[in-house]
Design a protein around this motif. Structure first.
Motif, PDB file in Angstrom:
ATOM      1  N   UNK A  80       6.350   9.028   5.573  1.00 27.71           N
ATOM      2  CA  UNK A  80       5.136   8.218   5.547  1.00 27.71           C
ATOM      3  C   UNK A  80       3.909   8.952   6.063  1.00 27.71           C
ATOM      4  N   UNK A  81       4.077  10.182   6.522  1.00 26.17           N
ATOM      5  CA  UNK A  81       2.935  10.889   7.079  1.00 26.17           C
ATOM      6  C   UNK A  81       2.597  10.465   8.495  1.00 26.17           C
ATOM      7  N   UNK A  82       3.422   9.592   9.077  1.00 27.40           N
ATOM      8  CA  UNK A  82       3.228   9.191  10.473  1.00 27.40           C
ATOM      9  C   UNK A  82       1.870   8.554  10.702  1.00 27.40           C
ATOM     10  N   UNK A  83       1.283   8.860  11.870  1.00 24.35           N
ATOM     11  CA  UNK A  83      -0.011   8.276  12.229  1.00 24.35           C
ATOM     12  C   UNK A  83      -1.122   8.772  11.301  1.00 24.35           C
ATOM     13  N   UNK A  84      -0.943   9.983  10.739  1.00 24.57           N
ATOM     14  CA  UNK A  84      -2.000  10.530   9.887  1.00 24.57           C
ATOM     15  C   UNK A  84      -2.066   9.811   8.555  1.00 24.57           C
ATOM     16  N   UNK A  85      -0.966   9.213   8.131  1.00 27.34           N
ATOM     17  CA  UNK A  85      -0.958   8.501   6.861  1.00 27.34           C
ATOM     18  C   UNK A  85      -0.865   9.446   5.679  1.00 27.34           C
ATOM     19  N   UNK A  86      -1.050   8.891   4.503  1.00 24.52           N
ATOM     20  CA  UNK A  86      -0.901   9.658   3.276  1.00 24.52           C
ATOM     21  C   UNK A  86      -2.225   9.704   2.527  1.00 24.52           C
ATOM     22  N   UNK A  87      -2.570  10.892   2.008  1.00 20.90           N
ATOM     23  CA  UNK A  87      -3.668  10.950   1.032  1.00 20.90           C
ATOM     24  C   UNK A  87      -3.052  11.435  -0.259  1.00 20.90           C
ATOM     25  N   UNK A  88      -3.580  10.975  -1.378  1.00 19.61           N
ATOM     26  CA  UNK A  88      -2.982  11.283  -2.672  1.00 19.61           C
ATOM     27  C   UNK A  88      -4.061  11.203  -3.716  1.00 19.61           C
ATOM     28  N   UNK A  89      -3.739  11.682  -4.905  1.00 14.57           N
ATOM     29  CA  UNK A  89      -4.718  11.609  -5.985  1.00 14.57           C
ATOM     30  C   UNK A  89      -4.415  10.397  -6.849  1.00 14.57           C
ATOM     31  N   UNK A  90      -5.462   9.734  -7.324  1.00  9.07           N
ATOM     32  CA  UNK A  90      -5.251   8.611  -8.228  1.00  9.07           C
ATOM     33  C   UNK A  90      -5.627   9.084  -9.631  1.00  9.07           C
ATOM     34  N   UNK A  91      -5.239   8.344 -10.675  1.00  7.68           N
ATOM     35  CA  UNK A  91      -5.547   8.785 -12.040  1.00  7.68           C
ATOM     36  C   UNK A  91      -7.019   9.132 -12.192  1.00  7.68           C
ATOM     37  N   UNK A  92      -7.262  10.189 -12.962  1.00  2.88           N
ATOM     38  CA  UNK A  92      -8.613  10.736 -13.063  1.00  2.88           C
ATOM     39  C   UNK A  92      -9.609   9.693 -13.544  1.00  2.88           C
ATOM     40  N   UNK A  93      -9.151   8.756 -14.375  1.00  2.00           N
ATOM     41  CA  UNK A  93     -10.047   7.742 -14.934  1.00  2.00           C
ATOM     42  C   UNK A  93     -10.677   6.878 -13.833  1.00  2.00           C
ATOM     43  N   UNK A  94     -10.086   6.872 -12.630  1.00  2.00           N
ATOM     44  CA  UNK A  94     -10.600   6.011 -11.567  1.00  2.00           C
ATOM     45  C   UNK A  94     -11.392   6.773 -10.508  1.00  2.00           C
ATOM     46  N   UNK A 111       0.827  -1.201   0.000  1.00  2.00           N
ATOM     47  CA  UNK A 111       0.000   0.000   0.000  1.00  2.00           C
ATOM     48  C   UNK A 111       0.865   1.256   0.000  1.00  2.00           C
ATOM     49  N   UNK A 112       1.894   1.270   0.852  1.00  2.00           N
ATOM     50  CA  UNK A 112       2.752   2.455   0.917  1.00  2.00           C
ATOM     51  C   UNK A 112       3.536   2.637  -0.376  1.00  2.00           C
ATOM     52  N   UNK A 113       3.880   1.519  -1.043  1.00  2.00           N
ATOM     53  CA  UNK A 113       4.587   1.631  -2.326  1.00  2.00           C
ATOM     54  C   UNK A 113       3.765   2.442  -3.307  1.00  2.00           C
ATOM     55  N   UNK A 114       2.496   2.060  -3.467  1.00  2.00           N
ATOM     56  CA  UNK A 114       1.624   2.787  -4.395  1.00  2.00           C
ATOM     57  C   UNK A 114       1.411   4.223  -3.912  1.00  2.00           C
ATOM     58  N   UNK A 115       1.178   4.367  -2.606  1.00  2.00           N
ATOM     59  CA  UNK A 115       0.903   5.706  -2.065  1.00  2.00           C
ATOM     60  C   UNK A 115       2.074   6.645  -2.315  1.00  2.00           C
ATOM     61  N   UNK A 116       3.293   6.166  -2.027  1.00  2.68           N
ATOM     62  CA  UNK A 116       4.467   7.030  -2.190  1.00  2.68           C
ATOM     63  C   UNK A 116       4.701   7.345  -3.664  1.00  2.68           C
ATOM     64  N   UNK A 158      -5.167   1.896  -3.933  1.00  5.01           N
ATOM     65  CA  UNK A 158      -5.846   2.517  -5.071  1.00  5.01           C
ATOM     66  C   UNK A 158      -7.315   2.752  -4.736  1.00  5.01           C
ATOM     67  N   UNK A 159      -7.915   1.779  -4.056  1.00  3.60           N
ATOM     68  CA  UNK A 159      -9.350   1.878  -3.825  1.00  3.60           C
ATOM     69  C   UNK A 159      -9.707   2.971  -2.830  1.00  3.60           C
ATOM     70  N   UNK A 160      -9.043   3.017  -1.657  1.00  2.02           N
ATOM     71  CA  UNK A 160      -9.498   4.003  -0.669  1.00  2.02           C
ATOM     72  C   UNK A 160      -8.756   5.332  -0.755  1.00  2.02           C
ATOM     73  N   UNK A 161      -7.786   5.450  -1.650  1.00  2.00           N
ATOM     74  CA  UNK A 161      -7.056   6.710  -1.875  1.00  2.00           C
ATOM     75  C   UNK A 161      -6.455   7.287  -0.597  1.00  2.00           C
ATOM     76  N   UNK A 162      -6.155   6.384   0.328  1.00  2.00           N
ATOM     77  CA  UNK A 162      -5.517   6.812   1.576  1.00  2.00           C
ATOM     78  C   UNK A 162      -4.700   5.637   2.086  1.00  2.00           C
ATOM     79  N   UNK A 163      -3.544   5.899   2.638  1.00  2.15           N
ATOM     80  CA  UNK A 163      -2.755   4.822   3.225  1.00  2.15           C
ATOM     81  C   UNK A 163      -2.222   5.288   4.563  1.00  2.15           C
ATOM     82  N   UNK A 164      -2.535   4.552   5.601  1.00  2.00           N
ATOM     83  CA  UNK A 164      -2.054   4.919   6.929  1.00  2.00           C
ATOM     84  C   UNK A 164      -1.831   3.667   7.753  1.00  2.00           C
ATOM     85  N   UNK A 165      -1.181   3.804   8.900  1.00  2.00           N
ATOM     86  CA  UNK A 165      -0.891   2.627   9.733  1.00  2.00           C
ATOM     87  C   UNK A 165      -2.164   1.899  10.158  1.00  2.00           C
ATOM     88  N   UNK A 166      -3.231   2.649  10.440  1.00  2.00           N
ATOM     89  CA  UNK A 166      -4.436   1.996  10.969  1.00  2.00           C
ATOM     90  C   UNK A 166      -5.110   1.116   9.923  1.00  2.00           C
TER      91      UNK A 166
END
Lengths: 327, 352
Positions: free
Chosen positions: B147-161, B78-83, B251-259
């Motif tokens: 890694x964004x720590x406890x808050x995790x990472x939010x990012x944009x995915x390709x517009x088609x998705x 998950x972090x691979x894709x997120x980063x 990809x699905x939840x557009x967010x990656x975090x420890x929780x």
């Protein structure tokens, strides 16, 4: 050469302390950190010793051991809260008496819980490792949830009694009083445990059981009773470790046991599964290293203990003092 | 045709086959059968967890190894894709780079852990993975600059998705053909392909050897199989599959975090799903994951009403509170290890 090989692990903790002195630089800071490390190490030793002896004797690793740590802490804190008249009094004797009673209560409760745990959860799966891991993990989940039911879901904060707060000042180094108490209890326990194992009939039976359980049974001793006794003792020790760790952190949660279990496992692996002496050395190493690293590079403190474990395993793949069954 | 797809591993039980077909159809047509955001999200989670649980079963059920580091590999994927999405921008190339990098890291780490600790007892491996996984989780939450720590990472995915994208203005069975639908089918078909690959693996000669190693490592070694090699390969394969599942989640939840990826709770959930569904059968993963996630999503609201109904009675409301549902699952877990070690799938097969 062979004797040197046997003695080499004994030198590890002093060597680590010396390396720490060089790396930290300031002697008074080093003294504070070393005492903190010893206190932490000995508390972990108290929790880990039960686990490792149980493994040596019965070939069972209890992944639910952390539950006893949590339960011990919660019971102890409840007793301390009842005795608030004693714990808020500045008299040293009353404070220590309250802590002592709390320790007795939590050891009694966790010992009894160990009895139930062994009979209900572990006994049906002796000799089957996969099921043991799964079932004791299930026991851990249930126990943690029951703590939530009994004591509520929130972390509980309790201050230490006044005479255990504050520090002694030695030269420029500040040494917390409670850490000295933890070191004292840990050392006494280690010596007592060694005495029981080396010089009493019970200890002889336990050591013989570790070597060859069937033979002990063939000689007419009920090894099942011995198992149960050792399991209860190990659980009670986990409870003791739990209340001491809780007083150290001054905050307790239902998950504190499973969190500290990470370090306990590292210690048990470093020491060699089943070995008390190895467990003692491993606990000191982990305690010292975590405190030095927490001072120098706080972000990687836990990773450094993993690195220590990897290093020890490269040197001795079965831990410092491997026991026969751990193959 | 179906035999080839299933690698000759038929369900061997009529109720089981019907159940699997029902789950498969529901997942395949989820956007049309159950419109709305929450059901679609549940369906996607079920797909992802089927892959994750099946990959864990490859290790636990087929090889007889208990690992507590499975969420670590899930998280690495998950972090691979997120980063990658965070640094390379929202493109499919970034996703590809992230997936490849995450899987490579997972494989390398699994190989290292495996070579280190698989020589000795199963218990040893369980303890080492538990320690390493906790250290990894702490490290991720500490290195917050990356890694964004406890808050995790939010990012944009390709517009088609994303829901903003429209493939056509036409509606199919009253459902809009938007990017969210495409993302769902990306998850669904990836999960399907990965599951079939795993089914292929366990039914290959390699899979048969794994079972031999599980049942009697000593004998397998004596026949001439390198037990350590097989165990390590299984560990690496399962780690790779777990990272791919993690990538799908990212990809699905557009967010990656420890929780959502690394926590011990998820590890326990996986363990429960495998055991309740049935160890050593890939179909157990399908059943376990589907039931568990449906229960997690919908049973908890039932428990909340039970709590409300029993309010005023001593202790009972505390026991049935939705936060306590792990208590009941844990009990069910222990009972199923004792009495139904083959889980639901084993039960259904024995009846047929």
């Amino acid at each position: 050469m062979e004797r040197l090989g046997k003695a080499a692990p004994l030198l590890l903790a002093p060597v680590l302390a010396l390396v720490g002195l060089v790396a930290v630089g300031d002697p008074s800071v080093w003294l504070t950190l070393t005492v903190a490390g010893l206190a932490m190490g000995l508390m972990i030793f108290i929790m880990a010793s039960g686990l490792t002896v149980v493994f040596g004797l019965m070939d069972v690793i209890n992944f639910g051991h952390g539950a006893f740590v949590s339960v011990g802490a919660f019971v102890g804190f409840t007793v301390l809260a009842w005795l608030s008249g004693w714990t808020q009094n500045p008299a040293v004797v009353l404070n220590l008496a309250a802590v002592f009673l709390a320790i007795l209560a939590s050891m009694a409760v966790t010992g009894a819980l160990g009895l139930a745990f062994e009979r209900v959860i572990v006994k049906p799966v002796y000799g089957h490792h996969l099921k043991q891991i799964l079932v004791t993990m299930g026991g851990l989940i249930v126990a943690q949830q029951l703590i939530h039911v009994v004591w509520g879901p929130d972390a509980i904060h309790v201050a230490r009694p006044p005479s255990l707060q504050g520090s002694f000042i030695i030269g420029e180094a500040a040494i917390e009083k409670y850490r000295m108490l933890a070191v004292a209890i840990g050392l006494v326990l280690f010596v007592a445990m060694r005495h029981v194992l080396r010089a009493t009939k019970l200890g002889l039976l336990v050591r013989a059981g570790v070597e060859n359980g069937e033979m002990v049974e063939a000689l007419g001793y009920r090894i099942n009773r011995l198992f149960l006794l050792v399991f209860m003792a190990g659980s009670a020790l986990a409870g003791l470790g739990g209340i001491m760790w809780g007083l150290y952190q001054e905050t307790i949660t239902a998950h504190m046991g499973s969190e500290i279990m990470v370090l306990v496992f590292v210690v048990v692996i470093i020491g060699g599964l089943g070995s008390i002496e190895g467990c003692f050395i491993g606990a000191l190493l982990v305690g010292l290293l975590s405190n030095y690293m927490a001072f120098m590079a706080p972000k990687v403190a836990l990773v450094s203990t993993i690195a220590l474990m990897v290093g020890v395993l490269m040197w001795r793949p079965q831990g410092l003092y491997p026991v026969v069954k751990a193959k | 045709m179906i035999d080839t797809l299933l690698s000759g591993d038929r369900p061997h039980s009529r109720p089981l086959a019907l159940l699997l077909i029902a789950i498969g159809l529901c997942l395949a047509f989820a956007p049309f059968l159950f419109p709305g955001t929450k059901p679609l999200d549940t369906a996607a989670r079920i797909c992802i967890f089927i892959v994750l649980v099946a990959s864990y079963d490859l290790l636990l059920g087929y090889t007889g190894i208990v690992s507590f580091a499975h969420t670590m590999f899930f998280g690495i994927g998950a972090y691979g894709v997120a980063l990658a999405l965070g640094s390379l921008g929202a493109s499919f190339l970034a996703i590809l780079v992230g997936v490849l990098a995450g899987t490579a890291v997972s494989c390398a780490l699994a190989l290292a852990i495996g070579l280190f600790s698989l020589r000795v007892k199963a218990i040893f491996f369980a303890m080492v993975t538990l320690a390493v996984a906790s250290a990894f989780a702490v490290l991720v939450s500490q290195l917050s600059s990356i890694t964004g720590g406890e808050d995790g990472l939010t990012y944009r995915i390709p517009r088609e998705l994303t829901p903003a994208f429209r493939l056509t203005d036409m509606r199919l069975f009253d459902v809009r053909i938007d990017g969210r639908l495409l993302a769902y089918y990306l998850v669904f078909f990836s999960a399907l392909v990965l599951f079939l690959i795993m089914l292929r693996i366990v039914n290959s000669p390699f899979g048969t050897t794994l079972k031999a190693v599980r049942d009697n490592a000593f004998r397998a070694e004596a026949i001439g199989y390198r037990v350590v090699l097989y165990r390590t390969t299984a560990t690496v394969l399962s780690a790779a599959m777990a990272s791919l599942a993690g990538a799908l989640l990212a990809i699905w939840i557009r967010y990656t975090g420890p929780a959502t990826t690394l926590s011990m709770e998820i590890m326990i959930d996986i363990l429960l799903m495998v055991v309740i569904g049935g160890m050593g059968t890939m179909y157990g993963a399908v059943i376990g994951a589907s039931l568990f996630i449906l229960a997690q999503t919908y049973l908890q609201s039932l428990m909340a009403s039970a709590e409300a109904a029993t309010r005023g009675m001593p202790l009972l409301p505390d026991l049935v509170a939705p936060e306590r549902w792990l208590l009941w699952l844990g009990t069910l877990f222990i009972l199923s290890v004792y009495f139904f070690p083959d889980g639901i799938v084993g039960r259904l097969r024995n009846r047929g």
